[in-house]
Design a protein around this motif. Structure first.
Motif, PDB file in Angstrom:
ATOM      1  N   ASP A  54      40.124  36.008  59.995  1.00 62.99           N
ATOM      2  CA  ASP A  54      40.760  35.608  61.249  1.00 62.99           C
ATOM      3  C   ASP A  54      41.622  36.717  61.854  1.00 62.99           C
ATOM      4  OD1 ASP A  54      39.693  32.972  61.081  1.00 62.99           O
ATOM      5  OD2 ASP A  54      41.241  32.481  59.595  1.00 62.99           O
ATOM      6  N   GLY A  55      41.613  37.887  61.224  1.00 56.29           N
ATOM      7  CA  GLY A  55      42.382  38.998  61.754  1.00 56.29           C
ATOM      8  C   GLY A  55      43.829  39.020  61.321  1.00 56.29           C
ATOM      9  N   ASN A  56      44.197  38.163  60.364  1.00 54.32           N
ATOM     10  CA  ASN A  56      45.561  38.155  59.853  1.00 54.32           C
ATOM     11  C   ASN A  56      45.691  39.199  58.752  1.00 54.32           C
ATOM     12  OD1 ASN A  56      46.343  35.836  61.462  1.00 54.32           O
ATOM     13  ND2 ASN A  56      45.110  34.613  60.030  1.00 54.32           N
ATOM     14  N   GLN A  57      46.761  39.986  58.801  1.00 55.22           N
ATOM     15  CA  GLN A  57      46.939  40.988  57.758  1.00 55.22           C
ATOM     16  C   GLN A  57      47.339  40.342  56.449  1.00 55.22           C
ATOM     17  OE1 GLN A  57      49.251  44.417  58.817  1.00 55.22           O
ATOM     18  NE2 GLN A  57      49.195  45.285  56.743  1.00 55.22           N
ATOM     19  N   VAL A  58      46.681  40.782  55.375  1.00 54.56           N
ATOM     20  CA  VAL A  58      47.013  40.303  54.039  1.00 54.56           C
ATOM     21  C   VAL A  58      48.359  40.888  53.642  1.00 54.56           C
ATOM     22  CG1 VAL A  58      46.294  40.240  51.622  1.00 54.56           C
ATOM     23  CG2 VAL A  58      44.564  40.202  53.447  1.00 54.56           C
ATOM     24  N   PRO A  59      49.317  40.060  53.190  1.00 53.26           N
ATOM     25  CA  PRO A  59      50.615  40.606  52.786  1.00 53.26           C
ATOM     26  C   PRO A  59      50.446  41.721  51.758  1.00 53.26           C
ATOM     27  CG  PRO A  59      50.691  38.210  52.844  1.00 53.26           C
ATOM     28  CD  PRO A  59      49.259  38.592  53.050  1.00 53.26           C
ATOM     29  N   GLN A  60      51.218  42.793  51.936  1.00 49.37           N
ATOM     30  CA  GLN A  60      51.057  43.969  51.085  1.00 49.37           C
ATOM     31  C   GLN A  60      51.291  43.644  49.618  1.00 49.37           C
ATOM     32  OE1 GLN A  60      49.758  46.492  52.412  1.00 49.37           O
ATOM     33  NE2 GLN A  60      49.804  47.985  50.757  1.00 49.37           N
ATOM     34  N   GLN A  61      52.200  42.703  49.338  1.00 49.42           N
ATOM     35  CA  GLN A  61      52.444  42.361  47.937  1.00 49.42           C
ATOM     36  C   GLN A  61      51.217  41.719  47.299  1.00 49.42           C
ATOM     37  OE1 GLN A  61      54.161  41.169  50.521  1.00 49.42           O
ATOM     38  NE2 GLN A  61      54.696  38.987  50.317  1.00 49.42           N
ATOM     39  N   VAL A  62      50.405  41.024  48.114  1.00 49.10           N
ATOM     40  CA  VAL A  62      49.151  40.443  47.606  1.00 49.10           C
ATOM     41  C   VAL A  62      48.145  41.554  47.322  1.00 49.10           C
ATOM     42  CG1 VAL A  62      47.195  38.931  48.149  1.00 49.10           C
ATOM     43  CG2 VAL A  62      49.521  38.243  48.784  1.00 49.10           C
ATOM     44  N   VAL A  63      48.046  42.521  48.227  1.00 54.41           N
ATOM     45  CA  VAL A  63      47.132  43.653  48.038  1.00 54.41           C
ATOM     46  C   VAL A  63      47.459  44.382  46.731  1.00 54.41           C
ATOM     47  CG1 VAL A  63      46.338  45.854  48.989  1.00 54.41           C
ATOM     48  CG2 VAL A  63      46.812  43.933  50.517  1.00 54.41           C
ATOM     49  N   ILE A  64      48.733  44.659  46.514  1.00 53.49           N
ATOM     50  CA  ILE A  64      49.153  45.398  45.320  1.00 53.49           C
ATOM     51  C   ILE A  64      48.961  44.556  44.066  1.00 53.49           C
ATOM     52  CG2 ILE A  64      51.153  46.426  44.165  1.00 53.49           C
ATOM     53  CD1 ILE A  64      52.125  47.299  46.945  1.00 53.49           C
ATOM     54  N   LYS A  65      49.329  43.265  44.136  1.00 56.47           N
ATOM     55  CA  LYS A  65      49.210  42.377  42.968  1.00 56.47           C
ATOM     56  C   LYS A  65      47.754  42.244  42.523  1.00 56.47           C
ATOM     57  CE  LYS A  65      49.907  37.531  41.614  1.00 56.47           C
ATOM     58  NZ  LYS A  65      48.480  37.153  41.673  1.00 56.47           N
ATOM     59  N   VAL A  66      46.845  42.018  43.474  1.00 50.57           N
ATOM     60  CA  VAL A  66      45.424  41.874  43.109  1.00 50.57           C
ATOM     61  C   VAL A  66      44.871  43.213  42.615  1.00 50.57           C
ATOM     62  CG1 VAL A  66      43.123  41.295  43.957  1.00 50.57           C
ATOM     63  CG2 VAL A  66      45.093  39.964  44.706  1.00 50.57           C
ATOM     64  N   GLY A  67      45.328  44.310  43.203  1.00 53.17           N
ATOM     65  CA  GLY A  67      44.892  45.620  42.730  1.00 53.17           C
ATOM     66  C   GLY A  67      45.282  45.853  41.283  1.00 53.17           C
ATOM     67  N   GLU A  68      46.498  45.464  40.932  1.00 59.09           N
ATOM     68  CA  GLU A  68      46.944  45.602  39.545  1.00 59.09           C
ATOM     69  C   GLU A  68      46.161  44.681  38.614  1.00 59.09           C
ATOM     70  OE1 GLU A  68      51.061  44.806  40.125  1.00 59.09           O
ATOM     71  OE2 GLU A  68      51.558  46.889  40.646  1.00 59.09           O
ATOM     72  N   THR A  69      45.822  43.486  39.105  1.00 58.71           N
ATOM     73  CA  THR A  69      44.982  42.579  38.306  1.00 58.71           C
ATOM     74  C   THR A  69      43.599  43.179  38.093  1.00 58.71           C
ATOM     75  OG1 THR A  69      46.157  40.637  39.163  1.00 58.71           O
ATOM     76  CG2 THR A  69      43.978  40.263  38.213  1.00 58.71           C
ATOM     77  N   PHE A  70      43.057  43.798  39.131  1.00 59.86           N
ATOM     78  CA  PHE A  70      41.750  44.433  39.010  1.00 59.86           C
ATOM     79  C   PHE A  70      41.782  45.539  37.961  1.00 59.86           C
ATOM     80  CE2 PHE A  70      38.343  47.237  41.023  1.00 59.86           C
ATOM     81  CZ  PHE A  70      37.299  46.485  40.501  1.00 59.86           C
ATOM     82  N   GLU A  71      42.875  46.285  37.909  1.00 57.58           N
ATOM     83  CA  GLU A  71      43.030  47.301  36.865  1.00 57.58           C
ATOM     84  C   GLU A  71      42.952  46.665  35.479  1.00 57.58           C
ATOM     85  OE1 GLU A  71      46.519  49.641  37.229  1.00 57.58           O
ATOM     86  OE2 GLU A  71      45.859  50.696  39.028  1.00 57.58           O
ATOM     87  N   ARG A  72      43.619  45.531  35.300  1.00 56.30           N
ATOM     88  CA  ARG A  72      43.593  44.854  33.997  1.00 56.30           C
ATOM     89  C   ARG A  72      42.190  44.357  33.656  1.00 56.30           C
ATOM     90  NH1 ARG A  72      48.672  42.949  35.876  1.00 56.30           N
ATOM     91  NH2 ARG A  72      47.831  40.908  36.468  1.00 56.30           N
ATOM     92  N   ILE A  73      41.492  43.851  34.664  1.00 56.75           N
ATOM     93  CA  ILE A  73      40.118  43.387  34.440  1.00 56.75           C
ATOM     94  C   ILE A  73      39.242  44.539  33.968  1.00 56.75           C
ATOM     95  CG2 ILE A  73      38.040  42.501  35.590  1.00 56.75           C
ATOM     96  CD1 ILE A  73      39.941  40.879  37.424  1.00 56.75           C
ATOM     97  N   LEU A  74      39.345  45.682  34.660  1.00 55.79           N
ATOM     98  CA  LEU A  74      38.543  46.840  34.272  1.00 55.79           C
ATOM     99  C   LEU A  74      38.911  47.324  32.870  1.00 55.79           C
ATOM    100  CD1 LEU A  74      38.452  48.907  37.602  1.00 55.79           C
ATOM    101  CD2 LEU A  74      36.662  47.452  36.637  1.00 55.79           C
ATOM    102  N   LYS A  75      40.184  47.252  32.528  1.00 55.13           N
ATOM    103  CA  LYS A  75      40.625  47.641  31.187  1.00 55.13           C
ATOM    104  C   LYS A  75      40.002  46.730  30.135  1.00 55.13           C
ATOM    105  CE  LYS A  75      43.315  50.170  28.502  1.00 55.13           C
ATOM    106  NZ  LYS A  75      43.063  51.628  28.343  1.00 55.13           N
ATOM    107  N   GLU A  76      39.904  45.447  30.437  1.00 49.79           N
ATOM    108  CA  GLU A  76      39.323  44.489  29.499  1.00 49.79           C
ATOM    109  C   GLU A  76      37.824  44.717  29.294  1.00 49.79           C
ATOM    110  OE1 GLU A  76      40.627  41.872  27.612  1.00 49.79           O
ATOM    111  OE2 GLU A  76      42.544  42.853  28.062  1.00 49.79           O
TER     112      GLU A  76
END
Length: 493
Positions: free
Chosen positions: A129-151
């Motif tokens: 819808d063109g709404n910007q994703v809050p930056q804290q969500v971008v960073i939080k999911v990015g850090e989760t993705f790092e953990r997933i890749l580590k696993e």
């Protein structure tokens, strides 16, 4: 442009006298044909030229650079192929040349970026819808993705047979429900997978779990070449005997000689050849070898994958987008996500570059330039509804370009681990180089550059022995690029 720092091989002092004496004693220098005018071929030709060999470089295109291609039609440099220096550090083999040319780099990430060439803080992501994703969500999911890749490392250890990285991620999420994402966070996770696929130029269901993180990534983060890669190509090509529009069709080996036949029927005869054409061209059997290449070489060519990544560059009259390095659109699937590289941030020019990889990159190539631009603009207007139309555009087609047939090599599921070593191994007086022949730095410009120099070194040593040439040449050869007294020029706005 700054001086390239190349020696004209003039005689200087005692060293010059020694060279003159050796030249009188030496037989005529060996001849080498280099096939392919990308950075690997040019670096190989440069190294042999500096060693006083007779070298001819044959390039099928009407330009040099291959998959390194800086376009100037926007009135500013835009790299439509390779654009990053991966590893902004002195250990990078290209660093001395970049320093000597005074070229500037814009650092887009540090060493620990989850997606290698951009830091988490550099993204502005938007929903459907063109709404910007809050930056804290971008960073939080990015850090989760790092953990997933580590696993996924645990999954790799537990399974003797290879699987796709996407399958491994699925196993990790089944075992660790707390890492699962829902709603907007799930769409952001799909966007990170989209970015990972762009790094490999391949879809996550084709990327090898065994090999995906085995590349030797240099320190220093990653930097965009602000002035493009063309000055590097231009400097390396100085004074070389280069024949453009010479498409090689056949390579014959005859009694320690190589006969190269080009498309118009003309032939070139040399003591050896260095083959630096893209892996996609070798896989398509567009060059006939006589005799045929041995099975160990053919299987290496067959088993290595070739990824595809394309760029649609858009120039606008003015900047109307946020001052971030990457604009992204999140979605329910990775192939429905998208992102724009903001060149204005790095170069000051009002240019956005939409980048697509894997199967979707091939789908884009089925469209006309206008259709591709219309699709990209529809994506941009989902992010910025009042986005203005571009005044110029460029569209790459690396997957169907007959001179590349893909962007760069990648590791496929279940293939042997020694493919890069076999690909670069010589076949008598045929030598092989290119990004796909670089075991530690495949898919990178510096990997291709180093591969060309290494192939030239092996070729030079063998021919020097065969021709009775003295290694004293190497004692008095001037350094190609002296260590510059200034550091790499790096910015980060």
């Amino acid at each position: 442009m700054a001086s390239s720092g190349f020696s004209n091989r003039k005689n200087f002092g005692i060293g010059g006298i020694l060279i003159s004496h050796i030249e009188r004693q030496q037989p005529s220098p060996p001849t080498v044909i280099v096939i392919g005018g990308g950075i690997s071929g040019i670096s190989a030709a440069r190294a042999l030229y500096n060693a006083s060999f007779k070298v001819i470089l044959l390039e099928s295109r009407n330009r040099l650079g291959g998959r390194v291609h800086t376009d100037y039609s926007f009135g500013c440099p835009v790299d439509m192929g390779a654009s990053w220096l991966h590893g902004v550090c002195n250990e990078n083999s290209l660093a001395p040349l970049i320093r000597s040319l005074g070229l500037r780099l814009y650092r887009t990430s540090g060493d620990n970026s989850v997606l290698y060439d951009h830091d988490l803080e550099s993204y502005a992501l938007f929903d459907k819808d063109g709404n910007q994703v809050p930056q804290q969500v971008v960073i939080k999911v990015g850090e989760t993705f790092e953990r997933i890749l580590k696993e996924t490392e645990k999954v790799r250890v537990e399974h003797a047979t290879d699987m796709s990285l996407l399958q491994a991620i699925s196993i990790v999420l089944d075992r660790n429900p707390h890492l699962r994402q829902e709603g907007l966070e799930y769409e952001v996770l799909q966007w990170y997978i989209c970015r990972m696929e762009a790094w490999f130029a391949a879809d996550a269901d084709t990327i090898s779990l065994q090999n995906w993180d085995q590349e030797h990534v240099l320190s220093g983060g990653h930097g965009l070449m602000v002035q493009g890669y063309h000055p590097v190509i231009q400097a390396l090509a100085k004074d070389l005997d280069i024949r453009l529009n010479h498409r090689v069709k056949k390579i014959s080996q005859r009694s320690n000689r190589v006969i190269i036949t080009v498309e118009n029927g003309n032939t070139f005869i040399a003591d050896a050849a260095i083959i630096t054409v893209p892996l996609g061209v070798l896989k398509a059997n567009l060059i006939e070898f006589e005799p045929k290449l041995p099975e160990w070489k053919l299987s290496a060519i067959s088993d290595l994958g070739v990824g595809n990544e394309n760029k649609i560059a858009l120039r606008f009259n003015s900047v109307f987008w946020p001052n971030v390095e990457v604009l992204g659109k999140v979605a329910q699937t990775s192939d429905a996500c998208g992102y724009f590289l903001n060149l204005h941030k790095a170069t000051g020019n009002p240019v956005l570059v939409y980048m697509v990889a894997g199967r979707f990159a091939y789908e884009i190539e089925k469209l006309s330039d206008e259709e591709a631009v219309n699709f990209v603009m529809s994506q941009l207007k989902k992010i910025i509804p009042d986005a203005m139309d571009p005044v110029q555009y460029l569209v790459s087609r690396w997957g169907t370009d007959p001179d590349s047939l893909g962007s760069y090599s990648c590791d496929l599921v279940g293939k042997p681990a020694d493919l890069y070593e076999r690909l670069c191994a010589p076949v008598e007086n045929l030598y092989f180089a290119g990004e796909a022949a670089s075991a530690d730095h495949s898919g990178s410009v510096h990997g291709a550059y180093t591969s060309g120099i290494m192939a030239a070194g092996v070729c030079r040593r063998r021919l020097s022995v065969q021709h009775g040439m003295s290694d004293l040449f190497q004692l008095v050869m001037r350094e190609e690029f002296a260590e510059a007294v200034v550091p790499l020029q790096i910015s980060r706005m």
